[in-house]
Design an enzyme around this catalytic site. Structure first.
Site, mmCIF file in Angstrom:
data_model
loop_
_atom_site.group_PDB
_atom_site.id
_atom_site.type_symbol
_atom_site.label_atom_id
_atom_site.label_comp_id
_atom_site.label_asym_id
_atom_site.label_seq_id
_atom_site.Cartn_x
_atom_site.Cartn_y
_atom_site.Cartn_z
ATOM 1 N N GLU A 173 0.831 -1.210 0.000
ATOM 2 C CA GLU A 173 0.000 0.000 0.000
ATOM 3 C C GLU A 173 0.864 1.259 0.000
ATOM 4 O OE1 GLU A 173 -3.151 -0.141 -0.500
ATOM 5 O OE2 GLU A 173 -3.179 -2.328 -0.391
ATOM 6 N N ASP B 222 3.804 -3.823 -5.856
ATOM 7 C CA ASP B 222 4.430 -5.091 -5.451
ATOM 8 C C ASP B 222 5.958 -4.966 -5.465
ATOM 9 O OD1 ASP B 222 2.075 -6.423 -5.036
ATOM 10 O OD2 ASP B 222 2.084 -7.491 -6.948
#
Length: 433
Positions: A296, A381
Protein backbone atom coordinates in the site's frame (compact mmCIF):
# COMPACT_ATOMS: atom_id res chain seq x y z
CA UNK A 1 -33.81 24.43 -18.96
CA UNK A 2 -37.31 24.70 -20.47
CA UNK A 3 -38.03 23.05 -23.82
CA UNK A 4 -38.27 26.46 -25.50
CA UNK A 5 -34.57 27.00 -24.77
CA UNK A 6 -33.51 23.70 -26.30
CA UNK A 7 -31.96 23.43 -29.74
CA UNK A 8 -34.53 22.24 -32.28
CA UNK A 9 -34.41 18.43 -32.70
CA UNK A 10 -34.34 18.76 -36.52
CA UNK A 11 -30.59 18.15 -36.75
CA UNK A 12 -29.65 15.13 -38.85
CA UNK A 13 -26.86 12.59 -38.47
CA UNK A 14 -25.98 10.29 -41.38
CA UNK A 15 -29.15 11.41 -43.14
CA UNK A 16 -31.40 10.43 -40.20
CA UNK A 17 -33.29 12.77 -37.87
CA UNK A 18 -31.10 13.29 -34.82
CA UNK A 19 -33.50 11.66 -32.30
CA UNK A 20 -33.79 8.52 -34.45
CA UNK A 21 -30.02 8.43 -35.02
CA UNK A 22 -29.40 8.59 -31.26
CA UNK A 23 -31.98 5.88 -30.60
CA UNK A 24 -30.30 3.56 -33.10
CA UNK A 25 -26.81 4.35 -31.84
CA UNK A 26 -27.81 3.77 -28.21
CA UNK A 27 -29.59 0.52 -29.06
CA UNK A 28 -26.61 -0.77 -31.05
CA UNK A 29 -24.13 0.21 -28.33
CA UNK A 30 -26.28 -1.47 -25.68
CA UNK A 31 -26.63 -4.68 -27.70
CA UNK A 32 -22.87 -4.72 -28.42
CA UNK A 33 -21.95 -4.20 -24.75
CA UNK A 34 -24.40 -6.85 -23.52
CA UNK A 35 -23.19 -9.40 -26.07
CA UNK A 36 -19.57 -8.63 -25.15
CA UNK A 37 -20.32 -9.09 -21.45
CA UNK A 38 -22.13 -12.38 -22.11
CA UNK A 39 -19.23 -13.64 -24.22
CA UNK A 40 -16.63 -12.67 -21.63
CA UNK A 41 -18.67 -14.21 -18.80
CA UNK A 42 -19.09 -17.46 -20.74
CA UNK A 43 -15.32 -17.58 -21.36
CA UNK A 44 -14.67 -17.05 -17.65
CA UNK A 45 -17.14 -19.75 -16.61
CA UNK A 46 -15.74 -22.31 -19.07
CA UNK A 47 -12.11 -21.55 -18.22
CA UNK A 48 -12.57 -21.70 -14.45
CA UNK A 49 -14.72 -24.85 -14.65
CA UNK A 50 -12.16 -26.57 -16.89
CA UNK A 51 -9.38 -25.98 -14.34
CA UNK A 52 -11.47 -26.59 -11.21
CA UNK A 53 -10.01 -29.97 -10.26
CA UNK A 54 -6.32 -29.31 -10.75
CA UNK A 55 -4.18 -26.88 -8.77
CA UNK A 56 -1.83 -25.03 -11.15
CA UNK A 57 1.74 -26.37 -10.89
CA UNK A 58 3.05 -23.00 -9.64
CA UNK A 59 0.83 -23.35 -6.56
CA UNK A 60 1.21 -27.07 -5.91
CA UNK A 61 1.93 -27.68 -2.25
CA UNK A 62 0.94 -24.12 -1.32
CA UNK A 63 -2.79 -24.21 -2.13
CA UNK A 64 -4.83 -27.28 -1.21
CA UNK A 65 -7.13 -28.93 -3.78
CA UNK A 66 -10.08 -28.18 -1.50
CA UNK A 67 -9.27 -24.45 -1.39
CA UNK A 68 -8.75 -24.40 -5.17
CA UNK A 69 -12.12 -26.03 -5.81
CA UNK A 70 -13.84 -23.67 -3.38
CA UNK A 71 -12.37 -20.66 -5.19
CA UNK A 72 -13.53 -22.05 -8.53
CA UNK A 73 -17.04 -22.75 -7.24
CA UNK A 74 -17.27 -19.30 -5.66
CA UNK A 75 -16.15 -17.65 -8.90
CA UNK A 76 -18.66 -19.68 -10.93
CA UNK A 77 -21.49 -18.83 -8.55
CA UNK A 78 -20.67 -15.12 -8.66
CA UNK A 79 -20.37 -15.21 -12.45
CA UNK A 80 -23.77 -16.84 -12.88
CA UNK A 81 -25.35 -14.41 -10.47
CA UNK A 82 -23.69 -11.62 -12.45
CA UNK A 83 -25.50 -12.83 -15.57
CA UNK A 84 -28.83 -12.41 -13.80
CA UNK A 85 -27.81 -8.92 -12.71
CA UNK A 86 -26.80 -8.11 -16.28
CA UNK A 87 -30.20 -9.21 -17.60
CA UNK A 88 -32.07 -7.24 -14.95
CA UNK A 89 -29.89 -4.15 -15.46
CA UNK A 90 -30.41 -4.23 -19.23
CA UNK A 91 -34.18 -4.53 -18.88
CA UNK A 92 -34.21 -1.72 -16.32
CA UNK A 93 -32.09 0.54 -18.55
CA UNK A 94 -34.41 -0.01 -21.50
CA UNK A 95 -37.39 0.52 -19.25
CA UNK A 96 -36.11 3.88 -18.03
CA UNK A 97 -35.14 5.10 -21.51
CA UNK A 98 -36.58 3.81 -24.78
CA UNK A 99 -39.65 2.21 -23.16
CA UNK A 100 -40.59 5.51 -21.52
CA UNK A 101 -40.23 4.84 -17.79
CA UNK A 102 -38.32 8.03 -16.99
CA UNK A 103 -40.69 10.05 -19.17
CA UNK A 104 -43.71 8.61 -17.34
CA UNK A 105 -42.19 9.30 -13.91
CA UNK A 106 -41.20 12.84 -14.88
CA UNK A 107 -44.63 13.86 -16.18
CA UNK A 108 -46.40 12.21 -13.25
CA UNK A 109 -44.33 14.36 -10.87
CA UNK A 110 -44.92 17.47 -13.02
CA UNK A 111 -48.69 16.87 -12.80
CA UNK A 112 -48.39 16.48 -9.02
CA UNK A 113 -45.78 19.11 -8.08
CA UNK A 114 -45.65 21.39 -11.11
CA UNK A 115 -42.32 22.41 -12.61
CA UNK A 116 -39.48 23.77 -10.53
CA UNK A 117 -36.77 22.75 -8.12
CA UNK A 118 -39.00 20.59 -5.90
CA UNK A 119 -40.14 18.49 -8.86
CA UNK A 120 -36.57 18.03 -10.08
CA UNK A 121 -35.31 16.89 -6.68
CA UNK A 122 -38.32 14.57 -6.37
CA UNK A 123 -37.56 13.08 -9.80
CA UNK A 124 -33.99 12.19 -8.88
CA UNK A 125 -35.01 10.93 -5.43
CA UNK A 126 -37.79 8.76 -6.90
CA UNK A 127 -35.42 7.41 -9.55
CA UNK A 128 -32.85 6.43 -6.90
CA UNK A 129 -35.52 4.94 -4.62
CA UNK A 130 -37.03 2.80 -7.38
CA UNK A 131 -33.60 1.59 -8.47
CA UNK A 132 -32.69 0.72 -4.88
CA UNK A 133 -35.90 -1.25 -4.40
CA UNK A 134 -35.29 -3.19 -7.61
CA UNK A 135 -31.74 -4.00 -6.45
CA UNK A 136 -32.86 -5.03 -2.95
CA UNK A 137 -33.64 -8.73 -3.65
CA UNK A 138 -30.28 -9.16 -5.40
CA UNK A 139 -28.42 -7.57 -2.50
CA UNK A 140 -30.19 -9.85 -0.03
CA UNK A 141 -29.47 -12.92 -2.15
CA UNK A 142 -25.80 -12.03 -2.54
CA UNK A 143 -25.30 -11.56 1.20
CA UNK A 144 -27.54 -14.22 2.76
CA UNK A 145 -27.42 -16.93 0.09
CA UNK A 146 -24.29 -16.66 -2.05
CA UNK A 147 -21.85 -15.33 0.58
CA UNK A 148 -23.49 -17.52 3.24
CA UNK A 149 -23.06 -20.65 1.11
CA UNK A 150 -19.29 -20.16 0.97
CA UNK A 151 -18.89 -19.20 4.62
CA UNK A 152 -18.14 -15.50 4.11
CA UNK A 153 -21.25 -13.80 5.48
CA UNK A 154 -21.16 -12.85 9.16
CA UNK A 155 -24.04 -10.36 9.10
CA UNK A 156 -27.40 -10.79 10.75
CA UNK A 157 -30.52 -9.52 9.05
CA UNK A 158 -30.82 -6.87 11.76
CA UNK A 159 -27.31 -5.56 11.09
CA UNK A 160 -27.97 -5.59 7.34
CA UNK A 161 -31.16 -3.56 7.81
CA UNK A 162 -29.39 -1.16 10.17
CA UNK A 163 -26.65 -0.61 7.58
CA UNK A 164 -29.30 -0.01 4.92
CA UNK A 165 -31.11 2.55 7.09
CA UNK A 166 -27.90 4.38 8.01
CA UNK A 167 -26.56 4.45 4.44
CA UNK A 168 -29.92 5.76 3.20
CA UNK A 169 -29.97 8.48 5.83
CA UNK A 170 -26.34 9.49 5.19
CA UNK A 171 -26.99 9.51 1.44
CA UNK A 172 -30.01 11.74 1.88
CA UNK A 173 -28.31 14.16 4.30
CA UNK A 174 -25.30 14.56 2.02
CA UNK A 175 -26.78 13.91 -1.39
CA UNK A 176 -29.93 16.03 -1.39
CA UNK A 177 -28.22 19.38 -0.63
CA UNK A 178 -25.49 18.56 -3.18
CA UNK A 179 -28.14 17.66 -5.76
CA UNK A 180 -30.04 20.89 -5.08
CA UNK A 181 -26.85 22.93 -5.53
CA UNK A 182 -26.02 21.16 -8.80
CA UNK A 183 -29.51 21.69 -10.19
CA UNK A 184 -29.44 25.34 -9.14
CA UNK A 185 -26.11 25.84 -10.93
CA UNK A 186 -27.49 24.17 -14.07
CA UNK A 187 -30.33 26.66 -14.16
CA UNK A 188 -28.71 29.82 -12.83
CA UNK A 189 -24.99 29.84 -13.69
CA UNK A 190 -25.35 30.55 -17.38
CA UNK A 191 -23.79 28.87 -20.39
CA UNK A 192 -20.75 27.63 -18.50
CA UNK A 193 -22.68 26.21 -15.54
CA UNK A 194 -20.89 22.88 -16.09
CA UNK A 195 -17.56 24.44 -15.13
CA UNK A 196 -18.94 25.67 -11.81
CA UNK A 197 -20.67 22.34 -11.22
CA UNK A 198 -17.43 20.49 -11.92
CA UNK A 199 -15.62 22.64 -9.36
CA UNK A 200 -18.28 21.89 -6.75
CA UNK A 201 -18.16 18.17 -7.51
CA UNK A 202 -14.37 18.00 -7.22
CA UNK A 203 -14.40 20.04 -4.03
CA UNK A 204 -16.99 17.69 -2.58
CA UNK A 205 -14.90 14.61 -3.43
CA UNK A 206 -11.79 16.08 -1.84
CA UNK A 207 -13.74 17.09 1.26
CA UNK A 208 -15.16 13.58 1.49
CA UNK A 209 -11.66 12.13 1.58
CA UNK A 210 -11.02 14.19 4.72
CA UNK A 211 -14.31 13.73 6.58
CA UNK A 212 -15.08 10.10 5.70
CA UNK A 213 -12.57 8.43 8.06
CA UNK A 214 -13.57 10.48 11.10
CA UNK A 215 -17.31 11.00 10.68
CA UNK A 216 -18.87 8.55 8.22
CA UNK A 217 -16.93 5.27 8.48
CA UNK A 218 -17.43 5.07 12.31
CA UNK A 219 -21.20 5.01 11.74
CA UNK A 220 -20.83 1.53 10.26
CA UNK A 221 -17.74 0.01 11.89
CA UNK A 222 -15.76 0.26 15.09
CA UNK A 223 -12.18 1.46 14.75
CA UNK A 224 -9.81 0.71 17.61
CA UNK A 225 -6.16 1.81 17.81
CA UNK A 226 -3.79 -1.04 17.06
CA UNK A 227 -2.99 -2.64 20.43
CA UNK A 228 -0.24 -5.08 19.45
CA UNK A 229 2.85 -3.10 20.50
CA UNK A 230 5.28 -5.35 18.66
CA UNK A 231 3.32 -5.08 15.40
CA UNK A 232 2.83 -1.35 15.93
CA UNK A 233 6.60 -0.90 16.28
CA UNK A 234 7.26 -2.91 13.09
CA UNK A 235 4.65 -0.97 11.12
CA UNK A 236 5.84 2.40 12.42
CA UNK A 237 9.45 1.57 11.55
CA UNK A 238 8.41 0.51 8.06
CA UNK A 239 6.50 3.75 7.47
CA UNK A 240 9.41 5.85 8.75
CA UNK A 241 11.78 3.94 6.50
CA UNK A 242 9.49 4.70 3.55
CA UNK A 243 9.08 8.37 4.50
CA UNK A 244 5.37 8.03 5.22
CA UNK A 245 3.34 9.42 8.11
CA UNK A 246 -0.22 8.66 9.15
CA UNK A 247 -2.62 10.00 11.75
CA UNK A 248 -2.98 6.59 13.35
CA UNK A 249 -3.03 2.81 13.04
CA UNK A 250 -6.48 1.30 13.47
CA UNK A 251 -8.15 -2.10 13.50
CA UNK A 252 -11.63 -2.34 11.99
CA UNK A 253 -14.19 -4.94 13.07
CA UNK A 254 -14.65 -6.32 9.56
CA UNK A 255 -15.46 -9.74 11.00
CA UNK A 256 -18.91 -8.44 12.04
CA UNK A 257 -19.96 -8.48 8.41
CA UNK A 258 -17.66 -10.74 6.43
CA UNK A 259 -14.83 -13.23 6.64
CA UNK A 260 -13.00 -11.46 3.81
CA UNK A 261 -9.75 -9.77 4.87
CA UNK A 262 -8.18 -6.50 3.75
CA UNK A 263 -6.11 -3.47 4.73
CA UNK A 264 -6.23 0.03 3.33
CA UNK A 265 -5.27 3.67 3.68
CA UNK A 266 -8.03 6.19 4.07
CA UNK A 267 -8.18 9.95 4.36
CA UNK A 268 -6.22 12.71 2.71
CA UNK A 269 -3.25 14.81 3.75
CA UNK A 270 -2.87 14.97 7.52
CA UNK A 271 -6.04 12.88 7.98
CA UNK A 272 -4.53 9.70 6.47
CA UNK A 273 -5.09 6.54 8.48
CA UNK A 274 -3.88 2.97 8.17
CA UNK A 275 -6.75 0.54 8.69
CA UNK A 276 -6.38 -3.22 9.16
CA UNK A 277 -9.34 -5.58 9.11
CA UNK A 278 -9.32 -7.72 12.24
CA UNK A 279 -9.69 -10.72 9.93
CA UNK A 280 -6.41 -9.78 8.24
CA UNK A 281 -4.46 -9.59 11.50
CA UNK A 282 -5.83 -12.96 12.57
CA UNK A 283 -4.54 -14.67 9.41
CA UNK A 284 -1.18 -13.06 8.62
CA UNK A 285 2.13 -13.16 10.46
CA UNK A 286 3.76 -9.84 11.46
CA UNK A 287 6.17 -10.08 8.52
CA UNK A 288 3.28 -10.68 6.12
CA UNK A 289 1.39 -7.71 7.55
CA UNK A 290 4.52 -5.63 6.93
CA UNK A 291 4.61 -6.80 3.33
CA UNK A 292 0.94 -6.00 2.70
CA UNK A 293 1.38 -2.55 4.21
CA UNK A 294 4.51 -1.98 2.13
CA UNK A 295 2.45 -2.73 -0.98
CA UNK A 296 0.00 0.00 0.00
CA UNK A 297 2.89 2.35 0.72
CA UNK A 298 4.14 1.59 -2.78
CA UNK A 299 1.02 3.22 -4.18
CA UNK A 300 1.91 6.40 -2.33
CA UNK A 301 5.60 6.27 -3.25
CA UNK A 302 4.68 6.00 -6.95
CA UNK A 303 2.05 8.73 -6.50
CA UNK A 304 -0.70 6.48 -7.82
CA UNK A 305 -3.34 8.20 -5.68
CA UNK A 306 -2.65 11.75 -6.98
CA UNK A 307 -2.46 10.35 -10.51
CA UNK A 308 -5.84 8.71 -10.15
CA UNK A 309 -7.33 11.86 -8.65
CA UNK A 310 -5.93 13.90 -11.55
CA UNK A 311 -7.42 11.42 -14.01
CA UNK A 312 -10.74 11.67 -12.21
CA UNK A 313 -10.54 15.47 -12.44
CA UNK A 314 -9.88 15.36 -16.19
CA UNK A 315 -12.53 12.77 -17.01
CA UNK A 316 -15.17 14.45 -14.86
CA UNK A 317 -14.42 17.81 -16.47
CA UNK A 318 -14.92 16.26 -19.91
CA UNK A 319 -18.10 14.62 -18.66
CA UNK A 320 -19.55 17.83 -17.27
CA UNK A 321 -18.68 19.67 -20.50
CA UNK A 322 -20.42 16.97 -22.54
CA UNK A 323 -23.46 17.12 -20.28
CA UNK A 324 -23.48 20.91 -20.64
CA UNK A 325 -23.81 20.54 -24.41
CA UNK A 326 -26.20 17.59 -24.47
CA UNK A 327 -28.59 19.24 -22.02
CA UNK A 328 -29.26 21.94 -24.64
CA UNK A 329 -30.08 19.48 -27.45
CA UNK A 330 -33.68 18.47 -27.92
CA UNK A 331 -32.70 15.27 -29.75
CA UNK A 332 -30.82 14.09 -26.65
CA UNK A 333 -34.08 13.77 -24.73
CA UNK A 334 -36.32 12.58 -27.58
CA UNK A 335 -33.80 10.04 -28.82
CA UNK A 336 -33.73 8.41 -25.38
CA UNK A 337 -37.48 8.20 -24.95
CA UNK A 338 -38.15 11.36 -22.94
CA UNK A 339 -40.29 14.39 -23.81
CA UNK A 340 -38.73 17.55 -22.35
CA UNK A 341 -40.86 19.72 -20.09
CA UNK A 342 -42.60 22.37 -22.16
CA UNK A 343 -42.45 25.00 -19.43
CA UNK A 344 -39.96 24.49 -16.70
CA UNK A 345 -36.45 23.10 -16.23
CA UNK A 346 -35.20 19.84 -17.71
CA UNK A 347 -31.94 19.76 -15.79
CA UNK A 348 -32.76 16.69 -13.67
CA UNK A 349 -33.87 14.85 -16.82
CA UNK A 350 -30.59 15.65 -18.56
CA UNK A 351 -28.57 14.55 -15.53
CA UNK A 352 -30.40 11.23 -15.17
CA UNK A 353 -30.26 10.42 -18.89
CA UNK A 354 -26.55 11.16 -18.93
CA UNK A 355 -25.92 8.90 -15.94
CA UNK A 356 -27.97 6.14 -17.56
CA UNK A 357 -26.32 6.07 -20.97
CA UNK A 358 -22.68 6.89 -20.22
CA UNK A 359 -21.85 3.48 -18.66
CA UNK A 360 -22.86 1.85 -21.95
CA UNK A 361 -20.17 3.76 -23.83
CA UNK A 362 -17.77 3.58 -20.90
CA UNK A 363 -17.74 -0.23 -20.96
CA UNK A 364 -15.60 -0.24 -24.10
CA UNK A 365 -12.95 1.88 -22.36
CA UNK A 366 -12.88 -0.37 -19.30
CA UNK A 367 -9.86 -2.43 -20.41
CA UNK A 368 -7.71 0.73 -20.52
CA UNK A 369 -8.55 1.59 -16.92
CA UNK A 370 -8.07 -2.02 -15.79
CA UNK A 371 -4.70 -2.23 -17.52
CA UNK A 372 -3.45 0.95 -15.84
CA UNK A 373 -4.63 -0.31 -12.46
CA UNK A 374 -2.82 -3.63 -12.92
CA UNK A 375 0.33 -1.71 -13.86
CA UNK A 376 0.06 0.23 -10.60
CA UNK A 377 -0.34 -3.01 -8.65
CA UNK A 378 2.83 -4.44 -10.18
CA UNK A 379 4.71 -1.27 -9.25
CA UNK A 380 3.42 -1.43 -5.67
CA UNK A 381 4.43 -5.09 -5.45
CA UNK A 382 7.96 -4.23 -6.64
CA UNK A 383 8.22 -1.50 -3.99
CA UNK A 384 7.03 -3.90 -1.28
CA UNK A 385 9.58 -6.53 -2.31
CA UNK A 386 12.33 -3.90 -2.13
CA UNK A 387 11.28 -2.77 1.35
CA UNK A 388 10.29 -6.07 2.97
CA UNK A 389 10.55 -9.78 2.31
CA UNK A 390 9.37 -10.97 -1.09
CA UNK A 391 8.65 -14.36 0.47
CA UNK A 392 6.40 -12.69 3.06
CA UNK A 393 4.52 -10.75 0.38
CA UNK A 394 4.12 -13.87 -1.73
CA UNK A 395 2.80 -15.86 1.21
CA UNK A 396 0.50 -13.04 2.29
CA UNK A 397 -0.98 -12.74 -1.19
CA UNK A 398 -1.57 -16.49 -1.36
CA UNK A 399 -3.34 -16.38 2.01
CA UNK A 400 -5.50 -13.47 0.86
CA UNK A 401 -6.33 -15.17 -2.45
CA UNK A 402 -7.28 -18.32 -0.55
CA UNK A 403 -9.13 -16.44 2.17
CA UNK A 404 -11.17 -14.46 -0.36
CA UNK A 405 -11.67 -17.53 -2.60
CA UNK A 406 -10.15 -15.75 -5.60
CA UNK A 407 -9.68 -18.15 -8.48
CA UNK A 408 -6.11 -18.89 -9.53
CA UNK A 409 -7.20 -19.74 -13.09
CA UNK A 410 -9.20 -16.81 -14.56
CA UNK A 411 -9.73 -16.50 -18.30
CA UNK A 412 -6.91 -14.28 -19.70
CA UNK A 413 -9.22 -12.15 -21.83
CA UNK A 414 -11.67 -11.71 -18.95
CA UNK A 415 -8.73 -10.48 -16.87
CA UNK A 416 -7.84 -7.84 -19.47
CA UNK A 417 -11.38 -6.44 -19.41
CA UNK A 418 -12.24 -6.56 -15.73
CA UNK A 419 -9.35 -7.26 -13.37
CA UNK A 420 -8.03 -4.19 -11.56
CA UNK A 421 -5.47 -6.45 -9.81
CA UNK A 422 -3.25 -8.92 -11.68
CA UNK A 423 -4.02 -12.63 -11.25
CA UNK A 424 -2.01 -14.41 -8.58
CA UNK A 425 0.16 -16.31 -11.07
CA UNK A 426 1.29 -13.10 -12.78
CA UNK A 427 2.00 -11.30 -9.50
CA UNK A 428 4.03 -14.13 -8.04
CA UNK A 429 5.96 -14.62 -11.30
CA UNK A 430 6.92 -10.92 -11.28
CA UNK A 431 8.07 -11.15 -7.68
CA UNK A 432 10.20 -14.19 -8.43
CA UNK A 433 11.73 -12.50 -11.44
Amino acid sequence: MPAAALAAPTTTFAGLPAPLALTLFFALALVASVLAKLWLASRQVRHVAAHRDRVPPAFAGRITPQAHRKAADYTLARSRFGLLELALGTVLLLGWTLLGGLDLLNHALVDWLGTGMLQQIALVAAFVAIGSLVDLPGALYQTFVLEERFGFNKMTLGLWLADLAKSTLVGAVIGLPLLALMLWLMGAAGRFWWLWAWGVWMGFNLLLLVVYPSFIAPLFNKFQPLQDESLKARVTALMQRCGFSAKGLYVMDGSRRSAHANAYFTGFGAAKRVVFYDTLLSKLSPGEVDAVLAHELGHFRHRHIPKRIATLFALSLAGFALLGWLSTQGWFYLGLGVRPNMSGPNDALALLLFLLVMPVAGFFFGPLSARLSRKHEFEADAFAVAQTSGADLSQALLKLYEDNASTLTPDPLYVKFYYSHPPAAERLARMTA
